[in-house]
Design an enzyme around this catalytic site. Structure first.
Site, PDB file in Angstrom:
ATOM      1  N   SER A   4       0.955  -1.157   0.011  1.00  0.00           N
ATOM      2  CA  SER A   4       0.181  -0.056  -0.179  1.00  0.00           C
ATOM      3  C   SER A   4       1.168   1.326   0.041  1.00  0.00           C
ATOM      4  CB  SER A   4      -0.694   0.048   1.213  1.00  0.00           C
ATOM      5  OG  SER A   4      -1.581   1.176   1.542  1.00  0.00           O
TER       6      SER A   4
ATOM      7  N   TYR B 224      -1.928  -0.702  10.515  1.00  0.00           N
ATOM      8  CA  TYR B 224      -2.168  -1.177   9.166  1.00  0.00           C
ATOM      9  C   TYR B 224      -0.887  -0.661   8.378  1.00  0.00           C
ATOM     10  CZ  TYR B 224      -3.773  -1.241   4.461  1.00  0.00           C
ATOM     11  OH  TYR B 224      -4.222  -1.550   2.738  1.00  0.00           O
TER      12      TYR B 224
HETATM   13  N1  LIG Z   1      -8.625  -0.465  -1.540  1.00  0.00           N
HETATM   14  C1  LIG Z   1      -7.588   0.270  -0.994  1.00  0.00           C
HETATM   15  O1  LIG Z   1      -7.713   1.436  -1.338  1.00  0.00           O
HETATM   16  C2  LIG Z   1      -6.516  -0.333  -0.992  1.00  0.00           C
HETATM   17  C3  LIG Z   1      -5.082   0.586  -0.807  1.00  0.00           C
HETATM   18  C4  LIG Z   1      -4.047  -0.025  -0.591  1.00  0.00           C
HETATM   19  C5  LIG Z   1      -3.851  -1.332  -0.515  1.00  0.00           C
HETATM   20  N2  LIG Z   1      -5.008  -2.465  -0.257  1.00  0.00           N
HETATM   21  C6  LIG Z   1      -4.801  -3.659  -0.089  1.00  0.00           C
HETATM   22  O2  LIG Z   1      -5.061  -4.369  -1.103  1.00  0.00           O
HETATM   23  C7  LIG Z   1      -5.553  -5.804  -0.894  1.00  0.00           C
HETATM   24  C8  LIG Z   1      -7.139  -6.129  -1.357  1.00  0.00           C
HETATM   25  O3  LIG Z   1      -7.795  -5.072  -0.721  1.00  0.00           O
HETATM   26  P1  LIG Z   1      -9.264  -4.713  -1.241  1.00  0.00           P
HETATM   27  O4  LIG Z   1      -9.401  -3.184  -1.348  1.00  0.00           O
HETATM   28  O5  LIG Z   1      -9.498  -5.325  -2.755  1.00  0.00           O
HETATM   29  O6  LIG Z   1     -10.159  -5.355  -0.124  1.00  0.00           O
HETATM   30  P2  LIG Z   1     -11.708  -6.243  -0.093  1.00  0.00           P
HETATM   31  O7  LIG Z   1     -12.131  -6.135   1.132  1.00  0.00           O
HETATM   32  O8  LIG Z   1     -12.336  -5.793  -1.565  1.00  0.00           O
HETATM   33  O9  LIG Z   1     -10.990  -7.784  -0.896  1.00  0.00           O
HETATM   34  C9  LIG Z   1     -10.406  -8.478   0.265  1.00  0.00           C
HETATM   35  C10 LIG Z   1     -10.420  -9.689   0.078  1.00  0.00           C
HETATM   36  O10 LIG Z   1      -9.669 -10.348   0.954  1.00  0.00           O
HETATM   37  C11 LIG Z   1     -10.506 -11.624   1.804  1.00  0.00           C
HETATM   38  N3  LIG Z   1      -9.672 -11.774   2.930  1.00  0.00           N
HETATM   39  C12 LIG Z   1      -9.544 -10.958   4.063  1.00  0.00           C
HETATM   40  N4  LIG Z   1      -8.836 -11.540   5.098  1.00  0.00           N
HETATM   41  C13 LIG Z   1      -8.769 -12.911   4.650  1.00  0.00           C
HETATM   42  C14 LIG Z   1      -8.021 -13.849   5.435  1.00  0.00           C
HETATM   43  N5  LIG Z   1      -7.532 -13.828   6.569  1.00  0.00           N
HETATM   44  N6  LIG Z   1      -7.902 -15.002   4.405  1.00  0.00           N
HETATM   45  C15 LIG Z   1      -8.358 -14.968   3.363  1.00  0.00           C
HETATM   46  N7  LIG Z   1      -8.883 -14.193   2.824  1.00  0.00           N
HETATM   47  C16 LIG Z   1      -9.252 -13.044   3.377  1.00  0.00           C
HETATM   48  C17 LIG Z   1     -11.687 -10.761   1.916  1.00  0.00           C
HETATM   49  O11 LIG Z   1     -12.704 -11.837   2.316  1.00  0.00           O
HETATM   50  C18 LIG Z   1     -12.010 -10.335   0.729  1.00  0.00           C
HETATM   51  O12 LIG Z   1     -12.779 -11.200  -0.391  1.00  0.00           O
HETATM   52  C19 LIG Z   1      -5.498  -5.743   0.836  1.00  0.00           C
HETATM   53  O13 LIG Z   1      -4.135  -6.201   1.061  1.00  0.00           O
HETATM   54  C20 LIG Z   1      -5.339  -4.232   1.037  1.00  0.00           C
HETATM   55  O14 LIG Z   1      -4.861  -3.812   2.477  1.00  0.00           O
HETATM   56  C21 LIG Z   1      -6.104  -1.750  -0.460  1.00  0.00           C
END
Ligand SMILES: NC(=O)c1ccc[n+]([C@@H]2O[C@H](COP(=O)([O-])OP(=O)(O)OC[C@H]3O[C@@H](n4cnc5c(N)ncnc54)[C@H](O)[C@@H]3O)[C@@H](O)[C@H]2O)c1
Length: 251
Positions: free
Chosen positions: A142, A155
């Site tokens: 991130s 985080y």
């Molecule tokens: N959305 C943002 O703005 C953003 C920005 C930077 C980084 N991220 C990172 O991107 C990645 C994906 O995020 P997203 O925004 O697509 O989130 P999201 O919540 O839409 O999807 C995340 C998925 O991970 C699954 N998950 C969570 N914990 C889990 C576990 N312990 N075991 C298996 N599956 C698990 C959830 O069920 C979900 O389907 C994450 O690592 C998040 O930290 C997101």
């Protein structure tokens, strides 16, 4: 004779960037191993892939549990015999709070998924890729992994840990035919962010991630495009790279 399809394992494949990237890789002809603890959500991703005439399997697993990680890696090997691409992406965000007000359980939850989950995934997939002598790992960090973030200190620390693991592993494995990189999104329109926005309103703690200079958050496709490139041979000289995709947030 046509070339054998590549096998891609994606964690957090039931939503957001995991889902959209899985669909993109499937459209490119890769076979998908869709890992999520939310099995119905991962099944829905598989349905969307099948609608595009793609192929894959779902493995219900909690990435923070060693036995579950061993199980999804074994499922990939049992079904497809190899792992070419690993999008080590599942993660959770913490409820916005100042550090001293962050509950210990919240620390444990975020570190378990974002740090330990990424470590365990790499640990087991690297063994497979080392034996193959090839593979690409893309960890999701991130912008909070390259700069500190207000209101989500734990985080941010967990994502700094992902960046560090990426670089250390790249030092150890790049001579073995394995590339290891991290993608660092800024704000992306996903379920994670929708829930996060709500808790920002409730708590009044506002991380800087709210203000990308491009004037909007990213669509998940805009991150998936970069991940697909990083996974491709076109990125053959990229390893240990920390790739920021943030609409100028950290500019
Ligand atoms: N959305 C943002 O703005 C953003 C920005 C930077 C980084 N991220 C990172 O991107 C990645 C994906 O995020 P997203 O925004 O697509 O989130 P999201 O919540 O839409 O999807 C995340 C998925 O991970 C699954 N998950 C969570 N914990 C889990 C576990 N312990 N075991 C298996 N599956 C698990 C959830 O069920 C979900 O389907 C994450 O690592 C998040 O930290 C997101």
């Amino acid at each position: 004779m046509s070339e054998a399809a590549q096998i891609a394992v994606v964690t957090g494949a039931g939503s957001g960037m995991g889902r959209v990237t899985s669909i993109k890789l499937a459209k490119e002809g890769k076979k998908l191993v869709l890992v999520d603890f939310n099995a119905p959500a991962a099944e829905e991703t598989l349905n969307l892939i099948k609608q595009e005439h793609g192929e894959g399997i779902v493995v219900q697993a909690d990435v923070s549990k060693n036995a579950d990680v061993e199980r999804y890696v074994q499922a990939a090997l049992d079904t497809y015999g190899r792992i070419d691409i690993f999008f080590n992406n599942a993660g959770v965000i913490s409820k916005p709070n100042l550090l001293a007000d962050t509950p210990e359980e919240e620390f444990d939850r975020v570190i378990a998924v974002n740090f330990k989950g990424v470590f365990l995934g790499m640990k087991h997939v690297l063994k497979v890729m080392e034996e193959q002598g090839s593979g690409v790992i893309i960890n999701t960090a991130s912008t909070a992994g390259v700069k500190p973030e207000h209101s989500v200190s734990v985080y941010s620390a967990s994502k700094h840990a992902v960046v560090s693991l990426t670089k250390s592993a790249a030092m150890e494995y790049s001579s073995k035919g394995i590339r290891i990189v991290a993608v660092c999104p800024g704000g992306v329109q996903t379920n994670l962010v929708a829930g996060f926005q709500k808790s920002i309103e409730e708590t009044g703690h506002v991380p800087e991630i709210q203000y990308p200079r491009i004037g909007r958050m990213a669509e998940a496709e805009e991150i998936a495009n970069v991940v697909a490139f990083l996974a491709s041979p076109e990125a053959s000289y990229m390893t240990g790279s920390i790739v920021v995709v943030d609409g100028g947030l950290t500019a």
